[in-house]
Design an enzyme around this catalytic site. Structure first.
Site, mmCIF file in Angstrom:
data_model
loop_
_atom_site.group_PDB
_atom_site.id
_atom_site.type_symbol
_atom_site.label_atom_id
_atom_site.label_comp_id
_atom_site.label_asym_id
_atom_site.label_seq_id
_atom_site.Cartn_x
_atom_site.Cartn_y
_atom_site.Cartn_z
ATOM 1 N N CYS A 157 2.848 1.383 -11.812
ATOM 2 C CA CYS A 157 1.528 0.748 -11.885
ATOM 3 C C CYS A 157 0.711 1.518 -12.911
ATOM 4 O O CYS A 157 0.258 2.640 -12.654
ATOM 5 C CB CYS A 157 0.883 0.785 -10.502
ATOM 6 S SG CYS A 157 -0.685 -0.082 -10.392
ATOM 7 N N CYS A 170 3.187 -11.521 12.061
ATOM 8 C CA CYS A 170 3.244 -10.219 11.388
ATOM 9 C C CYS A 170 3.658 -10.406 9.943
ATOM 10 O O CYS A 170 4.697 -11.009 9.645
ATOM 11 C CB CYS A 170 4.236 -9.303 12.104
ATOM 12 S SG CYS A 170 4.448 -7.712 11.291
#
Length: 319
Positions: A121, A175
């Site tokens: 990143c 979830c």
């Protein structure tokens, strides 16, 4: 491997770099997500260090992680980077720096795609770009590459791959760990992120959402190429991977945060979702009424990093 080291005093770096680059590369700051010029940039070529020109990443290793910063799966040469443990946010991250000049580039995470599963990143401010050329410039052979920063785009004859078209979809189906894993495997899905949407609290965290009092649902944001997979197909897959007749729960997980919902981003998505839902209602395949909400998309808050690609990080296989 990195070549000759580039050494300058802080005053020299401050003079050599534009203010934003100086703040990021020499002071370790982070540019705002989705603000950098290379976040949504898909020309063919090589990304180099903005401080010293060291080759860092090839365009073939770039992908859209959906976080708002340029993302890469692998460097040109691992020797061109150095890695340092970073505890600045009261959690361990791995900082990435240029091995030649020491400039801060960004961080590397383990939530990337196959085959490396790495996610570099990187701040756009830390990068310059040299485009590939298949023909020499008008000035004659050996003219070098064209920098995207010059605003000249791809020169005639450049071998550039057209970027995929991108659209966004947002789903909640219990979830979010397993939902993300299953949706990420659909051909045409470019990236996925788990997070929270549909509630009232700004910037909610996992613990707050788990109380069931914020109104948020555990959700998955999907970036997909509509030329490869349609939104309708994603909706059908969404219904295949959970029980849409359960209200306010999913399996053993109980609470409004586990509800079934489609958060549509435009009228076309709303129409496509309604069509699929009506097909389900009239098919006779459901033992109970459909409990899935169909509501406009709101603010999506990306969840904590340890939730991203949770199944992949922990070696859990999803179908």
């Amino acid at each position: 491997m990195a070549g000759k080291k580039t050494r300058k005093t802080d005053a020299q770096w401050k003079k050599a770099l534009a203010p934003e680059r100086y703040a990021v590369m020499r002071k370790g700051e982070t540019e705002q997500p989705f603000s950098g010029k290379y976040n949504d940039f898909w020309q063919a070529g090589t990304y180099v260090c903005a401080g010293c020109g060291t080759p860092l990443f090839r365009s073939e290793a770039k992908y859209d992680h959906g976080t708002g910063w340029p993302s890469f799966t692998t460097p040109v040469d691992d020797g061109n980077l150095v890695y340092k443990d970073d505890y600045s946010l009261l959690m361990k991250r791995v900082e990435v720096r240029c091995a030649a000049c020491g400039g801060h580039l960004g961080h590397v995470f383990d939530d990337g795609p196959e085959p490396t599963f790495l996610h570099y990143c990187i701040n756009s401010a830390s990068l310059d770009f040299h485009s590939d050329e298949t023909s020499a410039p008008a000035g004659g052979p050996g003219g070098g590459s064209v920098s995207a920063a010059d605003g000249q785009g791809i020169p005639e004859g450049s071998a550039a791959k057209a970027p995929p078209r991108k659209e966004k979809a947002t789903f909640a189906a219990g979830c979010f760990w397993g939902v993300e894993c299953r949706l990420a495997k659909v051909p045409g899905v470019l990236s996925t992120s788990v997070g929270y949407t549909g509630g009232t609290l700004e910037n909610p965290g996992y613990e707050a959402v788990c109380t069931g009092e914020t109104g948020h649902a555990e959700s998955v944001e999907v970036i997909f190429d509509p030329d490869v997979v349609s939104f309708e197909r994603l909706v059908r897959r969404f219904f295949e991977i959970h029980d849409p007749t359960q209200a306010g729960r999913q399996g053993p997980d109980v609470g409004a945060q586990y509800r079934s919902a489609i958060f549509y981003h435009d009228k076309n998505q709303e129409s496509a979702a309604r069509k699929v839902m009506e097909d389900l209602r009239t098919s006779g395949a459901l033992a109970r009424p459909l409990a899935t909400e169909l509501v406009p998309a709101g603010v999506f808050y990306r969840a904590e990093e340890y939730h991203q690609r949770y199944f992949k990080k922990h070696g859990i296989i999803c179908d």
